[in-house]
Write an enzyme that holds these catalytic residues in place. Sequence first.
Site, short mmCIF file in Angstrom:
data_model
loop_
_atom_site.label_atom_id
_atom_site.label_comp_id
_atom_site.label_asym_id
_atom_site.label_seq_id
_atom_site.Cartn_x
_atom_site.Cartn_y
_atom_site.Cartn_z
N ASP A 83 0.83 -1.07 -0.01
CA ASP A 83 -0.08 -0.05 -0.12
C ASP A 83 0.80 1.31 -0.17
O ASP A 83 2.10 1.18 0.50
CB ASP A 83 -0.81 -0.09 1.14
CG ASP A 83 -1.89 1.36 1.41
OD1 ASP A 83 -1.56 2.05 2.04
OD2 ASP A 83 -2.69 1.23 0.53
N ASP A 143 -0.36 -0.30 6.65
CA ASP A 143 -0.82 0.13 7.83
C ASP A 143 -1.64 -1.00 8.45
O ASP A 143 -2.52 -1.21 8.17
CB ASP A 143 -1.24 1.67 7.64
CG ASP A 143 -1.59 2.04 9.04
OD1 ASP A 143 -1.58 3.32 9.13
OD2 ASP A 143 -1.84 1.18 9.91
N ASP A 177 -5.41 -0.63 6.80
CA ASP A 177 -5.35 -1.62 5.50
C ASP A 177 -5.72 -2.99 5.96
O ASP A 177 -5.33 -3.89 5.42
CB ASP A 177 -3.92 -1.43 4.92
CG ASP A 177 -3.57 -0.43 4.36
OD1 ASP A 177 -2.47 0.09 4.70
OD2 ASP A 177 -4.27 0.11 3.29
#
Lengths: 236, 732
Positions: free
Chosen positions: B415, B611, B615
């Site tokens: 991400d 994270d 996420d």
Amino acid sequence: MMFESLLIVAGGLLGSSHCVGMCGGFVLALGGSSGRHGMLTRQLLYGFGRVFTYVCLGAAAGFAGWRMSASLRTLLDVQAWLCIAAGVLLIGQGLHSLGLLPLGRLTTSRAGCLGPPLFGSLLGATRARSVFLGGVINGLLPCGLVYGYLALAGSSGGLLGGMTVMALFGLGTVPVLALVGCGGGLMSLTSRGRLMKAAAVCVVLTGVLTIGRGAVFLTSSTQEPGAACPLCSNVQ
Amino acid sequence: MLKSSPTCCSFCGLPLRNEDERTSAFSRLRLGDSPSAKPQAAAADEDSQPLYCCFGCRFAAGVTRSGGEQGAAGWSLTCLGVSIFLSMNVMVFTMALWTQDFYGPDAADPTSTLLRGLFRHLALLFALPVLLLLGWPLFDSAVQGMTRGVYSTDLLLLLGVLASYLYSVASVIRDAGPVYFEVGCMVLVLLTLGRWLEATGRLRTREAVESLQRLLPERVRCLRDGVEVMLPAAELQIGDEVRVLPGERVACDGVVLHHPATLDEQMLTGESRPIIKEIGDPVYGGTLNLESDFVLRATAIPGQGTLGRIVELVENAGRTKGRYERLTDRVSTIFLPLVVVVAFTATTFHALRGGIDSGILAGLAVLVIACPCALGLATPMAVWTALGTAARSGVLFRSGEAIETLADVRTVLFDKTGTLTTGEPVVAEFVLHASEDAVSVLHEASRLAAGSNHVFSRAIRRFAGNAATTEQSVHTRPGRGLFSVRSDGDNSYLGSPQLMEEANLLAEGEASCAIREAMDGGQPLTCVGWAGAVRGVFVFREDLRPGAVEAVTALCQLGVEVRVLTGDHRRRAAVIAETLGVPVEGELLPADKLRAVDEARRHGPTAMVGDGVNDAPALMRSDVGVALGCGADVTRDCAAVCLPGDDLLRLPWAVELARRTVRVIRGNLFWAMVYNVIGIAIACSGSLSPVFAAFAMVVSSFLVVTNSLRLRDGVESQRFGEVSLNADRPGG
């Protein structure tokens, strides 16, 4: 034979300066604890523990050598080849001590997980039996010099022969190590170095003699291998 | 200091096997015992009697516990030492007998007959104490294990040894027949040595975690009522003020008071790097104070803060079973009964063929060589070592399975925000509208920003120097921005260009140029405006984390496919793709990210790096979730791997460690199984002496232990420096 026995004792005696380098720390640790028994007694107990181990190992080596030669008698002259192998090992060890032959360390530093705890407690102990046992265990530690003489024991042709060889060697190592343990620093570094060189020469000489004996066996193949060794007479 | 919990071995601290974990046929035979009853019973015993996972640990505990006081060697050690001494004697006597036997019993020679008798009796005399000294503890330990539902071949082994003894004693009494004292002695000695070796090896796997635990000092300087007292750390309470001198380690989690401090957080991140902590910043127990003394207020008691949680995490990780361990367990379930059957068959077969003694020896050889110690150790030792090594280097695996899966990973998805980037954007450009006054615009913007914890708001406040502190009634319009009532009654707005449009704030001139340029370049921006016009534009820049590019490159070099997922504008995504050199998918909604994970999983095991909070769904969807940015909150459940130091370079390192670990596991298992199968085959044929079998067993255990302990190396970070508070320095 007498000469060879003396040479073995001398090898042990002088070789103990090599021992001091490797195992000197152990005998010094022995001296650290106080107890009922005197310092000398403890050192001697420790030394005899080592000799006991050497004698047992010598018996095993002698037996193994004899068995191999007995079962492979028709194939090859095992005793002769054992002599030669022993001689090579001894010469190699001697040359290594002289610094002429760089070999790896025979002791494994990485995986000796058992060594420290087993050893440490026994060495620090004060009871006679613990000190003796410490010597017994010390004798089992890997040592190139011991292996060389074990090979010689293997070539001696029998149980008793092997025990004798190692007993002679072991007894030779006792005085110096005991003295070092008692006194701590009897010899200066330079004299120790010279002694080590003399010991190495002794070891090499023994090796050469052993190879010679093996060569004699080989060339006189009709002769019974064990007959040349008076120590093995009871085997016949 | 080992935590002694009811389900852990009191020596090596590793999980005890109980009947919950084994589905062996034997345990099902025990009626009336519910699986839940066992752990309770173990807990009750904890105070009265320490529990050990195996005979080796029991022996080792006996060595280390009773040794050390005034140099007295422990009872266990003396037993072993004496047994070795006695066994060596027995060996010599036996070899003498063998020498005699080779030449055939010569009845005519009285000396040889006498010697023969002598040696046989001596062997008996020296061998019997060995049976008592070493055999009894083995028996006791095996019986104790059985009451806990753990079955091993130990009891059967002892039976075989006893049988060989009995036969030999009978031979001596009858004065006819061979003696096998050396077999019994050597098997007992080697068995004890082998088990001890394994126990010591297991203890060594905990070294890494133990070094973490040792980081906490035992005494602390506590400020109570303004007076500084030295307290044992155990007496510290939450809220106490603690003073830490340079060179000392922080004793507990806390908050910095009075002055900033510089700390080394290697225990968390695995790397030694000075980190400045301002007043109010959290500090963690176990970190090293570098420069000047500071005071902290304790927020957790020692051992229960971050360090305690890390240690607990690693220990819990060691308890879960991965793929290989489950395989081993399945094999062991059938292995034990199979071995028993084979041993009995071999015994019977050889007894019928060559006499009872052949039968005993064959059966004993089978039992000794089949001892599944190496098999049982193969996976756990490697996993535990790897867990400890990883923890010491700033990588926390939540289970052994996480290691195994990470090793197989084919794709890594990142991400972007907060993972590859620092998550804290900075103001790159501040554009004013016409002739506005920068100070007042900034003031207004940061006043509004104070009402939110959004990353952009924080960036604006930092840019403005944190000047404004009052936040009167700032309201949020979700997805758009903030607004508030100004002193002149009008509304002011801080937010996206859409918010400006909705509030009828016009962007003109430079402001409108800036907005357009930023949107073209895909850069994030925020506008502030009131009274019909946009007054200022903030354009943000998100920095990549240090090491992001190197980490991505390293992963690619490891043969892993790397992709980045982001919700950012496509153009921004393209810029990032060029910097990193990997494909970046932009404009993804959270559901799209899940889809991307599913897509990647079709090609092989996939790891998702993100994270831990935002996420979470994607992390859970992947095969291995890697959480960054969790800081010290390492107990987040969704990620299989946690990088508390936020160091991206740890990820390729972790993948390499995982691969090495799996290689070690496979090597161990292969060796253990091959050795067992070949050994049993040879033993069945009757050609294997039990003594050689015992040697082989010790060598096998030794190899597995050494191979596993290799995983302790390869840690490139420095070792921890130890500074103890206990050394009473003069002058405090």
